[in-house]
Design an enzyme around this catalytic site. Structure first.
Site, PDB file in Angstrom:
ATOM      1  N   ASN B 330       0.862  -1.196   0.000  1.00  0.00           N
ATOM      2  CA  ASN B 330       0.000   0.000   0.000  1.00  0.00           C
ATOM      3  C   ASN B 330       0.894   1.239   0.000  1.00  0.00           C
ATOM      4  OD1 ASN B 330      -2.292  -1.569   0.286  1.00  0.00           O
ATOM      5  ND2 ASN B 330      -2.894  -0.772   2.266  1.00  0.00           N
ATOM      6  N   HIS B 404      -1.123  -9.128  -4.550  1.00  0.00           N
ATOM      7  CA  HIS B 404      -0.629  -9.078  -3.168  1.00  0.00           C
ATOM      8  C   HIS B 404      -1.227 -10.162  -2.278  1.00  0.00           C
ATOM      9  CE1 HIS B 404      -4.450  -7.597  -1.791  1.00  0.00           C
ATOM     10  NE2 HIS B 404      -4.011  -7.212  -0.630  1.00  0.00           N
TER      11      HIS B 404
END
Lengths: 142, 481
Positions: B330, B404
């Site tokens: 992120n 991810h």
């Protein structure tokens, strides 16, 4: 008495809540209860701490955003949650909130923990009047 | 919304599909994964395609699902000179990421002490709502953490110097600016360093299963030699500190973007020009949060070493407890990429997407430069995780990015309705996975059936050659918030 419902089909990794209140005071109080319910089982947090709070914001929706953000902030900075609230909201410029909060510390031996609310998002964020009362939708990042 | 196949596992939504789209939206998925993506993905990735300064396309990785602002799995690159930066393209959990440690232990050595190990890890690494870490910092010391990240930890004895080489950006992203961070963010997060949080965050003891090494050459470079080898994986971010910075700047951008003539299709995409005072301020604060997340994972690493040293009665170095790698998923980072033949400085937003730089790329540690950076894809506590390696093709296809995680396929409320947390912990125990959790309902929310099949996601990124499968991992011990 306000109502809230957790939505299953919106932002699946997070927590979307639909909130209805008879008036603004009721809606803001219901939103706070819903948030407390996301983080802990409110029944496991005895009301041992009382607090007063005042907030102002340029609009009612931002006041709701700031109100819930403040409760998340206190959860992390002081490890306190407040399942019981009385709120008074007035419109105008600025919009104003005064609240009395009752709750207590997160005690890892007695508090049933749920999800750690990170933030209030603006995704699908809405606060609007209805024919009777007010409704809001809030997506909380968890 | 028209979603056209434009290659194997590549789908494109043309700019004409939504007013204001400046570039196409690209979704990387198999037909099966695409069919199961929720409607939010399509809406959100096309909203991203409308943002000023975006280049080439708004991307979504195969683990994509409905988020807020960007979809989870979203990648977008904006010109640094004319584009924007958006907190909604990074997430509130700034530099949420993964770290994996190798060990020289085998499953046979760990099994007899597994419950003791998981209990000790659960006691040493605070998790769940309202948890505090073991380090108490003054204001000046926390400023140092903001600027130095994991380097601060190593300087203070909470890590080994080589840990930094095995961390994206060396565990310290330059440009962090504590002056742009509110006191509220500091107060909220200062005591939380060394904590896991809750939700999908975890600390896991994992094993390489039989047949789990898919690329022995690269696995060996990563220090993984054989099935049965034990690894430790952790998933967490910048905790309340980063969450507050995200909150502060989202609120601020919501108010200022109209002054820049920016209109967004989702208020969560509030943004500011990257070069504006507000954009630069957020970038500096966001980097401070990113560094604190590196420090957080480093402190947890320190605790893991202490615990494993104690449980197995050996020095952590003798246990081979080195960091394989630590990746962010992120972030927004300033990177140079070539677009239509032109090298550009871009602000690459990755929200629930992992950097996947290939061999020889900048910032790939010397130890991995020949093979590419390790990519860590975390799965559910039931189905396991995967180690992959970055590729040259990712550099040209996805701005050096890949998936991810497995990606959620079911809401938390639905998951809790299907299983009780305590029942799930018992079931997992019967399957040999020891779980300790601060929140039983949180365990139910993270049940394996709430996620897509990790194998499908890994198959797609491997087929696309935006990262290559190296090792599969399965959990035997899990700590959740």
């Amino acid at each position: 008495m306000g109502r809230h419902e957790f939505l299953e089909s919106v932002a699946v990794a997070d927590c979307a809540v639909e909130i209805e209140g008879d008036d603004l005071d009721d809606l803001f109080a219901t939103a706070a209860r819903a948030l407390a319910e996301v983080m802990v089982d409110p029944a496991t947090v005895p009301a041992t701490v009382e607090r007063s709070l005042e907030l102002t914001a340029p609009s009612l929706d931002l006041l709701l955003y700031d109100w819930l953000s403040e409760l998340i902030y206190v959860k992390d900075s002081e490890q306190l949650v407040f399942p019981v609230v009385e709120v008074h909201v007035t419109g105008g410029s600025p919009c104003r909130l005064t609240a009395r909060l009752a709750g207590g510390p997160i005690d890892r031996t007695t508090t049933a923990l749920r999800a750690d609310a990170k933030a209030v998002t603006f995704h699908q964020f809405v606060l609007e009047p209805r024919e009777r009362g007010w409704r809001a939708r809030v997506v909380i990042d968890i | 919304m028209k979603t056209l196949p434009v290659g194997d596992c590549v789908w494109e939504i043309p700019p004409g599909e939504k007013p204001g789209m400046r570039v196409p939206a690209r979704i990387y998925a198999s037909e099966a994964l695409l069919a199961r993506m929720d409607e939010g993905v399509f809406d959100q990735v096309t909203n991203v395609a409308c943002l000023p300064g975006i280049v080439r396309a708004a991307l979504c990785m195969p683990d994509g699902h409905w988020g807020y602002g960007f979809p989870i799995g979203g990648v977008a690159a904006f010109r640094a000179d004319t584009g924007v930066i958006s907190p909604g393209g990074i997430g509130f959990d700034i530099n949420c990421g993964m770290r994996v440690l190798r060990t020289s232990l085998t499953e046979a050595e760990v099994r007899p002490k597994l419950a003791q190990l998981v209990d000790a890890l659960f006691a040493a690494v605070p998790s769940g709502v309202g948890s505090k870490g073991f380090v108490r910092l003054s204001g000046d010391e926390f400023d140092e953490v903001m600027r130095e990240g994991a380097r601060w930890c190593v300087r203070r004895g909470y890590g080994w110097p080589e840990d930094l080489d095995a961390t994206e950006g060396g565990g310290c992203l330059p440009g962090a600016d504590p002056d742009q961070v509110s006191q509220r963010a500091v107060t909220r997060g200062r005591d939380q360093l060394g904590t896991l949080g809750s939700g999908n965050h975890y600390l896991e003891v994992q094993v390489v299963p039989p047949g789990g090494i898919h690329d022995p050459r690269v696995a060996k470079v990563f220090g993984i030699e054989q099935p049965g080898q034990i690894l430790v994986m952790l998933h967490c971010g910048s905790r309340g500190f980063g969450h507050q910075i995200g909150t502060d700047y989202l609120r601020r951008f919501d108010q200022v973007m109209r002054g820049y003539g920016i209109v967004v299709r989702d208020r969560e995409l509030a943004c500011a020009p990257f070069g504006s005072p507000e954009g630069r301020a957020y970038f500096g604060a966001m980097l401070a949060a990113a560094n604190s997340a590196f420090a957080n994972r480093q402190l947890i690493t320190h605790r893991v070493r202490e615990v494993m040293g104690r449980v197995f009665g050996r020095d952590p170095r003798d246990l081979g407890l080195g960091v394989i790698y630590d990746v962010c998923h992120n972030t927004a980072k300033l990177e140079r990429h070539t677009v239509d033949g032109e090298p550009l400085e871009l602000v690459v937003h990755r929200k629930g997407a992992t950097r996947s730089f290939g061999p020889g790329a900048p910032d790939v540690p010397a130890a991995y430069r020949e093979v590419g950076q390790p990519v860590i894809i975390g799965g559910s506590m039931e189905t396991g995780s995967a180690l992959l390696v970055g590729t040259a093709h990712a550099m040209t296809e996805t701005f050096g990015s890949t998936a991810h995680g497995a990606g959620r396929s079911m809401s938390r409320t639905q998951a809790k309705r299907r299983v009780w947390g305590e029942a799930l912990i018992k079931q997992l125990g019967e399957r040999g996975i020891v779980v300790r959790a601060a929140s039983k309902s949180g365990v139910a929310e993270e049940a394996g059936f709430a996620y897509k099949d990790l194998g499908e996601v890994v198959d797609v990124v491997d087929r696309l050659d935006i990262s290559r499968r190296v090792v599969s991992l399965v959990p035997i011990g899990n700590i959740k918030g």
